[in-house]
Design an enzyme around this catalytic site. Structure first.
Site, PDB file in Angstrom:
ATOM      1  CE  LYS A  25       9.538  62.649  85.753  1.00 19.22           C
ATOM      2  NZ  LYS A  25       9.093  61.868  84.625  1.00 19.22           N
ATOM      3  CD  GLU A  76      21.060  54.361  92.723  1.00 16.13           C
ATOM      4  OE1 GLU A  76      20.024  55.016  92.996  1.00 16.13           O
ATOM      5  OE2 GLU A  76      21.047  53.262  92.138  1.00 16.13           O
ATOM      6  N   GLY A  99      12.487  60.953  82.425  1.00 14.70           N
ATOM      7  CA  GLY A  99      13.883  61.117  82.851  1.00 14.70           C
ATOM      8  C   GLY A  99      14.870  61.009  81.698  1.00 14.70           C
ATOM      9  NE  ARG A 100      13.005  55.679  78.724  1.00 12.60           N
ATOM     10  CZ  ARG A 100      12.144  55.431  79.701  1.00 12.60           C
ATOM     11  NH1 ARG A 100      12.479  55.712  80.962  1.00 12.60           N
ATOM     12  NH2 ARG A 100      10.958  54.920  79.459  1.00 12.60           N
ATOM     13  CD  GLU A 149      14.991  53.712  82.416  1.00  9.49           C
ATOM     14  OE1 GLU A 149      15.633  53.224  83.356  1.00  9.49           O
ATOM     15  OE2 GLU A 149      14.884  54.945  82.259  1.00  9.49           O
ATOM     16  CG  HIS A 157      42.590  48.282  67.080  1.00  9.65           C
ATOM     17  ND1 HIS A 157      43.578  47.704  66.314  1.00  9.65           N
ATOM     18  CD2 HIS A 157      42.236  49.428  66.439  1.00  9.65           C
ATOM     19  CE1 HIS A 157      43.837  48.486  65.277  1.00  9.65           C
ATOM     20  NE2 HIS A 157      43.028  49.534  65.320  1.00  9.65           N
ATOM     21  CE  LYS A 203      14.841  52.980  90.735  1.00 14.53           C
ATOM     22  NZ  LYS A 203      13.970  54.082  90.361  1.00 14.53           N
TER      23      LYS A 203
HETATM   24  O1  F6P Z   1      15.704  53.947  87.855  1.00 14.03           O
HETATM   25  C1  F6P Z   1      15.394  54.435  86.602  1.00 14.03           C
HETATM   26  C2  F6P Z   1      15.169  55.907  86.639  1.00 14.03           C
HETATM   27  O2  F6P Z   1      13.902  56.168  87.133  1.00 14.03           O
HETATM   28  C3  F6P Z   1      15.350  56.514  85.264  1.00 14.03           C
HETATM   29  O3  F6P Z   1      14.248  56.400  84.470  1.00 14.03           O
HETATM   30  C4  F6P Z   1      15.724  57.894  85.615  1.00 14.03           C
HETATM   31  O4  F6P Z   1      16.314  58.531  84.521  1.00 14.03           O
HETATM   32  C5  F6P Z   1      16.666  57.663  86.764  1.00 14.03           C
HETATM   33  O5  F6P Z   1      16.097  56.572  87.454  1.00 14.03           O
HETATM   34  C6  F6P Z   1      16.880  58.806  87.683  1.00 14.03           C
HETATM   35  O6  F6P Z   1      15.695  59.245  88.260  1.00 14.03           O
HETATM   36  P1  F6P Z   1      15.597  60.647  88.965  1.00 14.03           P
HETATM   37  O7  F6P Z   1      15.888  61.689  87.977  1.00 14.03           O
HETATM   38  O8  F6P Z   1      14.213  60.724  89.508  1.00 14.03           O
HETATM   39  O9  F6P Z   1      16.622  60.663  90.082  1.00 14.03           O
END
Ligand code: F6P
Length: 573
Positions: free
Chosen positions: A234, A240, A292-293, A378, A409, A538
């Protein structure tokens, strides 16, 4: 009283005590109501729980209860009759919705009001699945034409990839690698796995972790000349994702002349996708009113669309839209997301059960618990309410789980006989996708239903004694062995049943959970749509990176962190 006498099934385990129930100490929850108005309803719920918590659920289950304490909409049946919620508790819980103004907030969400107040944004993931509804206005503009145009562009591109019209530099695309994390990974990854029987496009892979093991493992199995990389972010800043995207670009650059030509971007930041070198034709944008979620319904779902095809993807959207319509229109007492939320509030905020187990008896929903962890935790893992006041209710629950029967199990021992009560949410399809193995699916169903029955009924000490006596035991040994075989029972669960895990059904299920989270958040007065709690880690990771790389001094860090850096650097970091 001897210890043996104390050990009848339901005497052994005292009724669960609410650990930290909503109280009148300060403001119980913020919102449009004053404390004086708000307190009595939580108090009434608490008192009702206190006077009824010992009552065996099994005794409540007369012939009508399964009908009266279940709800059906679309393809879904939600049975919450195996909880100790009775008609009075339900009425009090529904009263909570009215007093908290949840209907008005629901309308505000659907109509594009900026209910994400800490970020000044609308919350309109529902617009992404608005296939044939009316306009939705944000800042005076109808967003639906743009949503539908983007969906059409996605479908065109997905078809081109699937048909081979869009080629890699070595021929038709054989592998699609989605690089994203959190909401840019969990939704499409969960759904791609869930809908594997509908998968007729190229192979689909998901890379999320910055751990090089993740991307290295995936890329090892792909040919760069026939791989499409989707960078899903987003913000297009997530460290990452951007690190993995650069790694993938370098990997591809070693094999093809123009690596960026095999990259796609899904983002709200079109400047940054351009700076990364991705041509605007292959950028699918969305607006900041998609959290995002909550984003798998739009461009973030492109990998899923390529895997299952635009028609199946639209069926998934339609499932979500069907649930939206139900949620928006149904009276509370037959509104599935609202009732599911109220069951959760009852168990967490009223009874004090801090965790919730999600137990899909559907192997293909293996990533659903992880997806729901982000969605729920979240969204509603917040310690202050919308106006910044301390929350005096518990925040949202800890969500965890695994598919059955594997969990049986592993951790079900604790669910059945541990000292804490874990409300369970079972999920089961009437049919699998393996008609030749229907008998195995029937065994799966039997296991699912057996678990909720066992949790509810338990096994008394007398029953355990009888079993031991049949095995030939007697005296102290019988008594000792019997005590280990007691199941306290009276442990609550709900069951969500559906005909089969199709795209349309999955859409209904995901939207059900989204709206449940909305209702829980609205009752607690939380902003379910920000996530400030992820920021500090972060920031500290950024400041630690030069320390780990040896470019900055570890002594500026606390003693523990400095010592850990020291150990890791000594061992090759
Ligand atoms: O760190 C949390 C977050 O902001 C989530 O809410 C989001 O889904 C994820 O990181 C990834 O964010 P982006 O889509 O901006 O890379």
């Amino acid at each position: 009283m001897t210890s043996a006498q104390r050990s009848t099934a339901r005497e052994t385990f005292p009724p669960n005590r609410p650990r930290s129930p909503p109280s009148c100490r300060a403001r119980p929850c913020t919102g449009p109501l004053t404390e004086a108005e708000t307190c009595p309803m939580w108090n009434a719920l608490r008192q009702h729980h206190a006077t009824t918590s010992d009552r065996p659920i099994a005794d409540m289950l007369d012939a009508d209860r399964a009908r009266d304490f279940s709800v059906q909409t679309g393809d879904l049946l939600l049975d919450y009759s195996k909880t100790n919620i009775d008609a009075e508790a339900r009425a009090l819980l529904i009263d909570l919705l009215d007093r908290r103004g949840v209907a008005a907030r629901r309308e505000a969400m659907f109509s594009g009001a900026k209910i994400n107040e800490t970020e000044g944004r609308a919350v309109l993931h529902t617009a992404l699945r608005n296939l044939d509804g009316g306009p939705v206005m944000v800042d005076g503009e109808d967003v639906i034409p743009q949503v539908r145009a983007t969906l059409d562009r996605m479908a065109e591109f997905a078809e081109a990839v699937r048909s081979g019209a869009f080629k890699g530099q070595g021929g038709p695309i054989k592998d699609v690698v989605n690089i994203g994390i959190g909401g840019s990974d969990l939704g499409p990854a969960m759904a791609a796995r869930a809908l594997a029987p509908y998968h007729d496009g190229p192979r689909t892979h998901f890379v999320s972790n910055v751990d090089p093991a993740d991307i290295a493992t995936v890329l090892r199995g792909c040919d760069p000349a026939t791989t499409l990389v989707i960078v899903a972010s987003k913000t297009f800043t997530t460290i990452e994702t951007m690190t993995n995207a650069r790694t993938a670009k370098a990997w591809m650059g070693e094999a093809v002349a123009d690596p960026a030509a095999q990259f796609v971007a899904l983002s709200t930041d079109l400047e940054k996708t351009g700076a990364f070198g991705i041509h605007p034709d292959r950028v699918f944008g969305f607006e900041d009113w998609v959290g995002g979620r909550y984003s798998m319904w739009g461009p973030i779902g492109l990998s899923l669309m390529i895997a299952i095809g635009p028609d199946a993807f639209r069926a998934f959207l339609r499932g979500g839209q069907d649930m939206d319509r139900h949620f928006r229109a149904a009276e509370w007492h037959e509104n599935m997301p609202a009732l599911l939320a109220l069951v959760g509030i009852w168990h967490n905020q009223v009874c004090g059960h801090a965790t919730r187990a999600v137990l899909p008896y559907d192997q293909r929903l293996g990533r659903l618990p992880a997806y729901l962890q982000q969605l729920e935790m979240e969204s509603n893992g917040k310690r202050v309410s919308m106006d910044g006041a301390d929350l005096t209710c518990e925040s949202g629950p800890i969500v965890w789980g695994e598919p059955g029967t594997n969990g049986q199990h592993a951790f079900y021992q604790l669910i059945h006989q541990g000292t804490r009560i874990v409300p369970c949410e079972f999920m089961i399809a009437a049919q699998g996708h393996e008609p030749d193995l229907h008998h195995q699916h029937q065994l799966l169903i039997a296991n699912c239903l057996a678990q909720s029955e066992a949790l509810m009924k338990g096994r008394s000490l007398d029953e355990a004694r009888a079993i031991m006596a049949k095995k030939g035991l007697s005296g102290d040994e019988l008594e000792r062995q019997a005590r280990h075989r007691v199941f306290p029972g009276n442990r609550p669960s709900v069951t969500l049943a559906y005909p089969q895990l199709t795209p349309h059904v999955l859409g209904q299920i995901v939207a059900l959970y989204e709206h449940r989270v909305f209702v829980e958040g609205a009752v607690l007065g939380i902003n379910s749509y920000d996530q400030w709690g992820v920021e500090l880690g972060k920031e500290l990771a950024s400041s630690l990176q030069p320390v780990v790389e040896g470019r900055a001094d570890a002594t500026q860090k606390d003693g523990s962190t400095a010592a850990l850096v020291g150990y890791l650097r000594t061992h090759g970091a």
